[in-house]
Design an enzyme around this catalytic site. Structure first.
Site, mmCIF file in Angstrom:
data_model
loop_
_atom_site.group_PDB
_atom_site.id
_atom_site.type_symbol
_atom_site.label_atom_id
_atom_site.label_comp_id
_atom_site.label_asym_id
_atom_site.label_seq_id
_atom_site.Cartn_x
_atom_site.Cartn_y
_atom_site.Cartn_z
ATOM 1 N N GLY A 86 -23.731 107.215 92.087
ATOM 2 C CA GLY A 86 -22.366 107.651 92.396
ATOM 3 C C GLY A 86 -21.485 107.535 91.164
ATOM 4 C CB THR A 125 -21.197 100.183 90.868
ATOM 5 O OG1 THR A 125 -20.704 100.107 92.214
ATOM 6 C CG2 THR A 125 -21.504 98.776 90.437
ATOM 7 C CG ASP A 173 -19.800 99.392 95.869
ATOM 8 O OD1 ASP A 173 -18.724 99.998 95.997
ATOM 9 O OD2 ASP A 173 -20.814 99.653 96.540
ATOM 10 C CG ASP A 222 -23.267 96.319 93.924
ATOM 11 O OD1 ASP A 222 -23.157 96.866 92.811
ATOM 12 O OD2 ASP A 222 -23.816 96.866 94.900
ATOM 13 N NE ARG A 278 -29.415 115.265 96.504
ATOM 14 C CZ ARG A 278 -28.219 115.667 96.080
ATOM 15 N NH1 ARG A 278 -27.141 115.080 96.525
ATOM 16 N NH2 ARG A 278 -28.104 116.661 95.214
ATOM 17 C CG ASP A 285 -29.713 97.667 92.387
ATOM 18 O OD1 ASP A 285 -30.226 97.004 91.472
ATOM 19 O OD2 ASP A 285 -30.226 97.788 93.514
ATOM 20 N N GLY A 286 -29.578 101.263 91.680
ATOM 21 C CA GLY A 286 -30.684 102.205 91.878
ATOM 22 C C GLY A 286 -31.107 102.850 90.568
ATOM 23 N N GLY A 308 -17.798 99.474 99.574
ATOM 24 C CA GLY A 308 -18.407 98.158 99.387
ATOM 25 C C GLY A 308 -19.549 98.073 100.376
ATOM 26 N NE ARG A 309 -25.046 101.614 100.017
ATOM 27 C CZ ARG A 309 -25.102 102.622 100.879
ATOM 28 N NH1 ARG A 309 -24.125 103.486 100.946
ATOM 29 N NH2 ARG A 309 -26.126 102.772 101.669
ATOM 30 N NE ARG A 354 -18.319 107.508 93.837
ATOM 31 C CZ ARG A 354 -19.287 107.860 94.680
ATOM 32 N NH1 ARG A 354 -19.723 107.009 95.569
ATOM 33 N NH2 ARG A 354 -19.813 109.049 94.621
ATOM 34 N NE ARG A 359 -1.321 106.438 114.880
ATOM 35 C CZ ARG A 359 -1.027 106.066 116.121
ATOM 36 N NH1 ARG A 359 -1.688 105.057 116.685
ATOM 37 N NH2 ARG A 359 -0.079 106.683 116.800
HETATM 38 O O1 F6P Z 1 -20.847 103.627 94.318
HETATM 39 C C1 F6P Z 1 -21.189 102.904 95.462
HETATM 40 C C2 F6P Z 1 -20.465 103.484 96.615
HETATM 41 O O2 F6P Z 1 -19.156 103.542 96.237
HETATM 42 C C3 F6P Z 1 -20.615 102.713 97.923
HETATM 43 O O3 F6P Z 1 -19.654 101.754 98.162
HETATM 44 C C4 F6P Z 1 -20.586 103.809 98.937
HETATM 45 O O4 F6P Z 1 -21.251 103.449 100.114
HETATM 46 C C5 F6P Z 1 -21.272 104.907 98.230
HETATM 47 O O5 F6P Z 1 -20.935 104.782 96.885
HETATM 48 C C6 F6P Z 1 -20.946 106.305 98.729
HETATM 49 O O6 F6P Z 1 -21.693 107.216 98.001
HETATM 50 P P1 F6P Z 1 -21.783 108.789 98.282
HETATM 51 O O7 F6P Z 1 -21.144 109.419 97.103
HETATM 52 O O8 F6P Z 1 -23.230 109.058 98.347
HETATM 53 O O9 F6P Z 1 -21.056 109.076 99.529
#
Ligand code: F6P
Length: 367
Positions: free
Chosen positions: A15, A142, A144, A146, A79, A120-121, A187-188, A292, A283
């Site tokens: 991402g 990232t 996140d 993490d 991907r 990480d990936g 924040g997964r 992002r 709400r």
């Molecule tokens: O970069 C990590 C992240 O921001 C996660 O917190 C979130 O779940 C994910 O990206 C969303 O990614 P995508 O662009 O695949 O929707």
């Protein structure tokens, strides 16, 4: 005596996040101007090493004006994994290991080294290529935050700033309408964005993956506030938060050789329960990819620039299999092996969580 480096490749994977272009710019400037190294940009993450015609030379000239620009001029993919690559043949999708083709491609392109910017990936895949003999240097990214072994990743500070600003906006409308406003942030598996934006944005409740929540505690906190005359409340929920004994809220399951599971929706769940248990109007706002996108803040531009320059230094000194990192005030490096597969979680009994609890912020638990 280190092997002389004449040509390197750079790719961004996973991402996107604010600051990627600032890293690319720093790599190009220092590699070309300082070390006379040619830089080849690889487009769309690892796809650019599998598919044809996805590379181009990056020069200080064509990398101008990108320091403050969000996203990545190289494109990215979360991907494309060459070790499990999805290929469609006659309408059927197959998963193939095309990693040896990638190794050949790196040779054909005459790349002496590769700088891989990713989370990480992406870094996990990078470490596999390093084990196959490729000269790899990693740069952690990232929102996140993490990734282990670095105090912080670039992109995180900007995301926290964006989320904080959105919370400021929610406060005023919450106050006008005497509502509970729930904001879901990314924040997964870790709650850094929720925690830091929640504290900075004056939240009353913060729910993070590291602390499974009890909705009763959340509702009690809101009711107590109401009884004291505070007629609005702000709840920040990380997308990976889950109730005690409950599961993650998954929007879309993972695809083999493709994207990871997509999270989302826990904010709505929490909002519905608060409405039901307290009777107060609620709400829900999901911040999503607004966190992002956009221009990196000054902190992230600086960190990205320092990471980019440090990555080139590692390459020049032939320190491969390493990832640049921030340790205190200093840029350092660590072995990729010590990074991949790990997760830098929010400590739940020390630091910011405790600070937050001491000013009355509730984490869906008794404190
Ligand atoms: O970069 C990590 C992240 O921001 C996660 O917190 C979130 O779940 C994910 O990206 C969303 O990614 P995508 O662009 O695949 O929707």
């Amino acid at each position: 005596m280190p092997r002389s480096i004449k040509k390197i490749g750079v790719l961004t994977g996973g991402g996107d996040c604010p600051g990627l272009n600032a890293v690319i710019r720093a790599i190009v400037k220092s590699a070309v101007q300082r070390h006379n190294i040619t830089v080849i940009g690889i487009e769309d993450g690892y796809d650019g090493l599998v598919l044809p015609d996805k590379t181009r030379e990056l020069t200080p000239w064509n990398s101008r004006g990108i320091l403050h620009v969000g996203g990545t001029i190289l494109g990215t993919s979360n991907r494309a994994n060459p070790f499990k690559y999805r290929i469609t043949v006659n309408g059927n999708t197959e998963i193939r290991d095309v990693s040896s083709d990638v190794v050949e491609r790196i040779k054909t392109l005459e790349l002496d080294a590769l700088i891989i910017i990713g989370g990480d990936g992406t870094l996990h895949i990078a470490s596999h290529f390093y084990n196959l003999g490729c000269s790899i240097v990693g740069v952690p990214k990232t929102i996140d935050n993490d990734i282990p072994a670095t105090d912080v990743t670039f992109g995180f500070s900007t995301a926290v700033e964006t989320a904080t600003e959105m919370l400021d906006r929610l406060h005023s409308t919450a106050e006008s309408h005497h509502r509970v406003m729930v904001m879901e942030v990314m924040g997964r598996y870790v709650g850094w964005i929720a925690l830091e934006s929640g504290i900075a944005g004056g939240a009353d409740v913060i729910l993070i993956p590291e602390i499974p929540y009890d909705i009763e505690q959340v509702c009690q906190k809101i009711i107590r506030r109401n009884q004291k005359g505070c007629r609005s409340s702000i709840v920040v929920v990380a997308e990976g938060a889950s109730p005690i004994g409950g599961a993650l809220t998954v929007l879309q399951p993972a695809v083999e050789g493709g994207s990871a599971e997509r999270l989302g929706g826990v904010g709505n769940k929490v909002g519905i329960q608060i409405r039901k248990n307290t009777g107060i109007d609620v709400r829900v706002t999901t911040l999503g990819h607004l966190q992002r996108g956009g221009s990196p803040n000054a902190f992230d531009r600086l960190l990205s620039t320092r990471f980019g320059v440090a990555a080139v230094e590692l390459v020049v000194n032939n320190q491969f299999g390493q990832m640049v990192c921030l340790k205190g005030q200093n840029i350092d490096s660590v072995s990729l092996i010590n990074v991949v597969g790990g997760q830098k979680k929010v400590p739940t009994e020390t630091g910011l969580v405790k600070t937050a609890e001491k000013i009355g912020i509730n984490f869906g638990r008794q404190s």
